[in-house]
Design a protein around this motif. Structure first.
Motif: not given
Ligand code: PLP
Length: 390
Positions: A104-105, A128, A178, A206, A208-209, A235, A237-238, A245
């Motif tokens: 997502s970044l 973040y 974050n 945003d 992701p968590y 995402s 990712s978590k 990715r």
């Molecule tokens: C708040 C937040 N947004 C986005 C991301 C990035 O996630 P991704 O791995 O999907 O790029 C993170 C990763 O630590 C995050 O903490």
């Protein structure tokens, strides 16, 4: 290989030997400061046991066998269509609004490149650190808004909207934020949605968590509360694995189309193999059971960290997140930047609050990566590094 930044780097200072191999299972378990192994509360990444390695290996093979001719070729800049449809169904939106990126970044970079240069962007303070860096490099004017225990203060947002240049967007992490671990209350979510509507403000939520919740009831997203008007990112990712990715955005259609053009001009097509592997994973019904497993593993770490803080530093104020990876510590006047080298010499590291735009006497502790023993040990070392008065 991109240089790690403070949020996930093993250390932002001090010396350490280069890891023997970036491909080993725990390449960065320990960092080194002047030759001493240091427990990292800096790394916002899942513990290795969270990663469903075998299942993903099976899913990658199955995806290639089933749909290899599609996923090994160029395709849509918006991502693998079956996964777009799965995500769209979860959010009850049209698949045309779902834009999948290599994490997502990367989507945030695309969005910021389109909207932020030379413009005012509103963010939470703290927030973040990577978006802060990206926005800074794009020449945006970053306006950090006051937050408290319930998250972003809507009065601060209203004030910012009434004064100053019209913002390009508001970047917000409402759930298990974050770096603070805080969650925006439902009442505030509603108020922020109303303010955004009133001032025609684009909000990027945003998230992701949000699904990594250990306790308590999920809150409605701003996307839901706004009837789909909010831009939203999340995402896998978590919830599955960061190395796969795969991140996604739900965007207003016009913006989704603009970002498609950026994606085409950047990489033509995102990595479809990762997306098809995720699609196979979710289609096999593995997503929810894996999430439950991950919640258990990370939740146990959160419990261990809170217990260790209660034991070792009973007078220090911390957030008590119900999910996510991080908690936030307030040191009542002690400079976290001065504490950091002492803590590293004692064998533990963290990220100082100022890296996220926070006050000098704050810091972020990540509990997601370290083992339960390392948490107990690391918090003890942190307590030892603090002045006796604390
Ligand atoms: C708040 C937040 N947004 C986005 C991301 C990035 O996630 P991704 O791995 O999907 O790029 C993170 C990763 O630590 C995050 O903490």
């Amino acid at each position: 290989m991109p240089a790690p930044t403070a949020a996930t780097s093993p250390t932002s200072r001090g010396s350490r030997p280069a890891p023997a191999s970036w491909s080993s299972c725990r390449p960065l378990e320990f960092i080194y400061c002047a030759g001493v192994a240091v427990i990292s509360f800096a790394r916002g990444v899942p513990a290795p046991e969270c990663l469903p390695v075998e299942a993903l290996a099976d899913c990658a093979r199955a995806a290639l066998e089933r749909d290899g001719r599609t996923i090994l070729s160029y395709g849509s800049p918006s991502g693998y269509q079956p996964l777009r449809e799965w995500i769209a169904a979860r959010h009850a939106v049209d698949p045309g609004r779902v834009f999948i990126t290599n994490g997502s970044l990367q989507g945030f970079v695309f969005l910021a490149q389109r909207l932020a240069p030379g413009k005012r962007v509103l963010v939470e303070r703290p927030t973040y650190d990577r978006p802060l860096k990206i926005l800074r490099e794009l020449g945006a004017e970053i306006d950090g808004l006051h937050c408290d225990e319930e998250g972003l203060d809507p009065d601060a947002l209203e004030q910012a909207l009434r004064a100053g240049e019209r913002p390009a967007f508001l970047y917000l992490i409402p759930t298990f934020q974050n770096p603070s671990g805080r969650t925006l209350s439902t009442e505030r979510r509603r108020r922020i949605v109303e303010l955004a509507r009133e001032h025609d403000l684009l909000v990027l939520e945003d998230d992701p968590y949000g699904l990594v919740r250990f306790e308590g009831e999920p809150l409605p997203s701003l996307l839901e509360l706004s009837g789909g008007e909010t831009a939203y990112s999340s995402s896998f990712s978590k919830t599955i694995a960061p190395g796969i990715r795969v991140g996604w955005f739900v965007l207003p259609e016009a913006l989704a189309h603009e970002l498609e053009l950026t994606a085409t001009a950047t990489y033509i097509t995102p990595v479809l193999l990762g997306q098809a592997t995720v699609h196979e994973f979710v289609s096999r019904g593995l997503f929810e059971p894996n999430l439950d497993r991950v919640r258990g593993l990370i939740g146990a770490r959160r419990d261990a960290m809170l217990a260790a803080l209660d034991r070792e530093l009973p007078d220090v104020r911390t957030t008590r997140p119900q999910g996510g990876y991080f908690l936030w510590v307030e040191l009542d006047g002690i400079d976290a930047g001065e504490l950091l080298p002492r803590a590293e010499a004692a064998g533990v590291t963290f990220v100082k609050g100022t890296d996220f735009g926070g006050e000098p006497d704050t810091l972020r502790l990540a509990y997601s990566f370290v083992s339960l023993d390392e948490i107990a040990d690391g918090v003890g070392k942190l307590a030892a590094a603090l002045p006796a008065a604390v």
